[in-house]
Every structure is written in C-alpha cells, then in structure tokens.
Write a protein that holds these residues in place. Sequence first.
Motif, PDB file in Angstrom:
ATOM      1  N   ASP A   1     -28.574   7.465 -10.208  1.00 30.75           N
ATOM      2  CA  ASP A   1     -29.700   6.427  -9.787  1.00 30.75           C
ATOM      3  C   ASP A   1     -29.776   6.529  -8.192  1.00 30.75           C
ATOM      4  N   ASP A   2     -28.743   6.315  -7.740  1.00 25.95           N
ATOM      5  CA  ASP A   2     -28.460   6.214  -6.146  1.00 25.95           C
ATOM      6  C   ASP A   2     -29.455   7.272  -5.366  1.00 25.95           C
TER       7      ASP A   2
ATOM      8  N   GLU B   1     -33.118   7.603  -6.620  1.00 24.04           N
ATOM      9  CA  GLU B   1     -34.103   6.512  -5.758  1.00 24.04           C
ATOM     10  C   GLU B   1     -34.329   6.889  -4.385  1.00 24.04           C
TER      11      GLU B   1
ATOM     12  N   ASN C   1     -36.928   9.907  -4.150  1.00 23.20           N
ATOM     13  CA  ASN C   1     -38.108   9.455  -4.378  1.00 23.20           C
ATOM     14  C   ASN C   1     -38.635   8.667  -3.255  1.00 23.20           C
ATOM     15  N   TRP C   2     -37.839   7.822  -2.676  1.00 20.27           N
ATOM     16  CA  TRP C   2     -38.495   7.160  -1.288  1.00 20.27           C
ATOM     17  C   TRP C   2     -38.967   8.499  -0.225  1.00 20.27           C
TER      18      TRP C   2
END
Length: 492
Positions: A250-251, A254, A257-258
Amino acid sequence: MKKTWKKWTAAAGAAVMALSLAACGSAGDGNASSKGAEKNADSVKSVAVHIPTAYDLPDAQQVEDAINKITEEKYKIHMDLNFVSTGNWQQQSNLLLTGDEADVIAVFGTPLTTYVKNGQLADLTDYYAGASDAFKKVWSEDALQGTSVKGKIYAIPNMRNFGNYFGLDIDEDIAAEFGIEDGQRLTMEEVDQFLRAAHEKYPDRYALAPQGGDCLIGQWSWDGLGDNKMVGVLPECGQTTEVQNLFDTDDFREFCNWSRSWYQDGLIMQDILSNTQSWQTMINNGQAIACLDNYGVNSLKGMIRTVILDKWAVANSYAELCYAINMNSKDKDAAWKTMEILYTDSDVSTLLNDGIEGTHYVKNEDGTISFPEGKTASDCGYGMADTYWITPYSANSLPLDVNGPDFFTDLTKFNEETLKSKAFGFSFDTTDVADQYTACCNVMDKYYKALMSGTVDPETTIAQADAEFEAAGLNDIITEKQKQLDEFLAQK
C-alpha cells in the motif's frame, strides 16, 4: 592528498621489494635482526586512510601535514590521506580492497556484507574489546550491532544521521507566502494542496524538483533490508517483519498515485527521467519551488524543511557508510590505532573535518565556523566541513554556521530518538539466489524510477512489472530474504 593510481601502483611495487629484502635478511645475524625489530617498534608507522569526497581538495596535503605533526609525535603514526571523489568511489574502493594499498577505508556504495562475504575486511571484534575507554564512549556494542555480521564487528559507524525525516524542502520565501514554517508537519493531502496552489501562483516554476536527478525521490516508507534495489522490503517504516514485494505494498502504490497525478498536471518536469540538474540548483535559480527529501537535523540556506514521515532508520543504516580495515593491510594493529585516533582525538578530527583555521574556515563567537569571506566549500581549498557525514567522526570538530552551535549534540539526540526498523542490523545475503536477484534488479531498474516519478500509469505498469518479477524469480528472493530475516530475529 588526492593520490593517483600511479602512486598506488608504485607503493605496491615497493612493498613487494621490501618483502623480498626481508626474506633475504632473515638468514642473517639474529642479534642484528633483534635490534632492527626494536628500532622498528619505536619508529613512526605509515597508515593509508581512504576517504570519499564530494569536492576537489587542492589543499589536502596541507591538512595532512598538519595532522601528522600531531600524530607522528603523539602516536608514532603517519596518516597517508587519500581522498577519492564519490563518483569514482565504488569502482576505486573495490579495486583497493583487492590489494594492500589501503589500510583504513570507508565502506560506501558496496554493501558491508558483500565485503565480509568476500573476506576483504578484518574482524574488529577483538580490537573493539581491547579499545580505549574514550573510543568505547563513542560507540557502544549495541550501536556496533549495525556494522556487525553474524555477531562479529567488521566496521565502525561514522558520525551522521542514521535515520531520516522524509518531508518537503521549500523555497523559504514561497513557504512564508503560504504560511508554512520550518519543521511543520504535513500530510500528503496538505502537500498536494500546497504544491497545486504554489504552482498556480508561479506557473513558470515546477512545483517539485526531482531529488535524485532523474527520480522524484529514491525511497519513502520501505526498508530494503540492506538491498538498495528494494527487491523485497518491509513497508510501514520497517515496523513489520513480513518481507513483501514492494510494488504490491500500500505504501508504494499510494506514493505512485500521488506522483502520477502531479506529473499529469504538470507539477513535475515532463523529462524528469533524463534530468541532470540538482534540485538545490533548480530551487535556487527559480526553476522549482520544492523537493521531496530525506534529511536529518541539518539546515539549508534559503529553504525550510517540513516533515511528512517522522524520523526512522532502515535496517542497514549504520552500515551504509562506515570505516573498516582492509584484510590485506600489512599492519592491522597500526590501522586500528589510527581508527582510534580518528574517532577520539579532537585536534585531529577538527583538522580532518574542517581544515586549517584562517585558511579554510574562521571561527564565530557562537562556536560555529564559516568559510572565509567570499569562499564556499567548493573553492576554499578544503571543503570537507560541508560534508561532515563522510568522515569517520565529525562530532569532535566544529559545526558550520548554517547548522548551528548545537548541531552535533542535536545529531546525537536525533539518532537516539530515531525509530529503527524491526530488522535493524540485518543485511540480506544474495548468494543463494544470485541469478534471480540479478534478473529482478533488471526489472526494478526498468520500472522503479518511472513509477516513483509518475511518468507511467501505476495500475497497468505494476501489473506488467509483477508478471516480469514472477518470471525472474522474485518469490524465491522473498522466501530467502524472509528465511534469513527470521533467523536473524531469532538470534536477537
């Protein structure tokens, strides 16, 4: 001084000749040999010390001479200082460790475990056990766990930040306009809001400069376990013990995506993967507004630093830059004595780290130093004060004005308070999965920077990369990494 390979080769030849002469003399008069040994015991011993440098150091010989005025009389040690540029360090240090030209040498760029596995570094465990009290006050046995392999000490950590804050460095004038202060904590949502607002006000400037030249930032909240390629990591700042595929955490997703949204909306330069400019230059000359960065307690002129991730340290943080003794050193006892000098003698440390007072720096009333008027680290003749994190132990020297008088005290406290990865002290040995590791590194090189910098779509690209990872043997690596980590944790 900046030695040439020609000189090192000549020194090796001289060593061979000396060995030949010694062999010829061994059959001579025993009393003469005894007297010679007694004389040699009282003579000054030369120890070659090899240190990376980020600057040209034309005055290094002056500094070496000043150091040796102290060490020859006080310790019967002559330090032969050799500075090698960081860009050439890995290649040249690897070559040095195949011969005996180097005695004390920095471990930097190549994993400590690689050198230990190759039998290139001396075991320092007994040396540390018999070290002076002054030396043991510098680093405890607990600290040296970070430079130990299978319970044996192979290197000594140098003085720097062992963990990092991860945050946003911002042009101080623009930060003031938006009411952002030094040390302020920001969420990624707040970072996104600031970058978009700042870019709208300053459309001719990139909101984000790449930290690594061609990558938005080299790392974030994952621990590669001594593997800089991140082939199998611990996410969540190392606060888990389950080794995972980085691209599936997830790290990582995420963050990507930014970065993808910032890239698509023009906040990041479109040719980031071919950029060669430093982020400091881009911000200082008005090309960019901010940069994602990892840092310790040092300040930057003209910028403020915010915090997104609190300070934390990866498993091999102590071993990433440390000092060791070459297994091929002709006099390991003298080399260890030199190590103790470098870590405990404040006069020697000040010369090595700061240079000569009045020539390379001037003292300030608050206990800091500044480069002479009109000079910088790059042109003062000896700019090592700007790279305190390179030398063996800078805490015995004087801090630069930009870092403040309490810098080294603050740095020590910072290290004590830094969250450590649960795998602290562990470093992965790739021997049993060497072929798979090489193949997976190739996959990582193909996708990592592009994903981190937002130049490709995360969802489709990660799916493609994962298929290639599986074919390359990533599961074998994760299984082996987990096995080694479990064994390491069981022994702690």
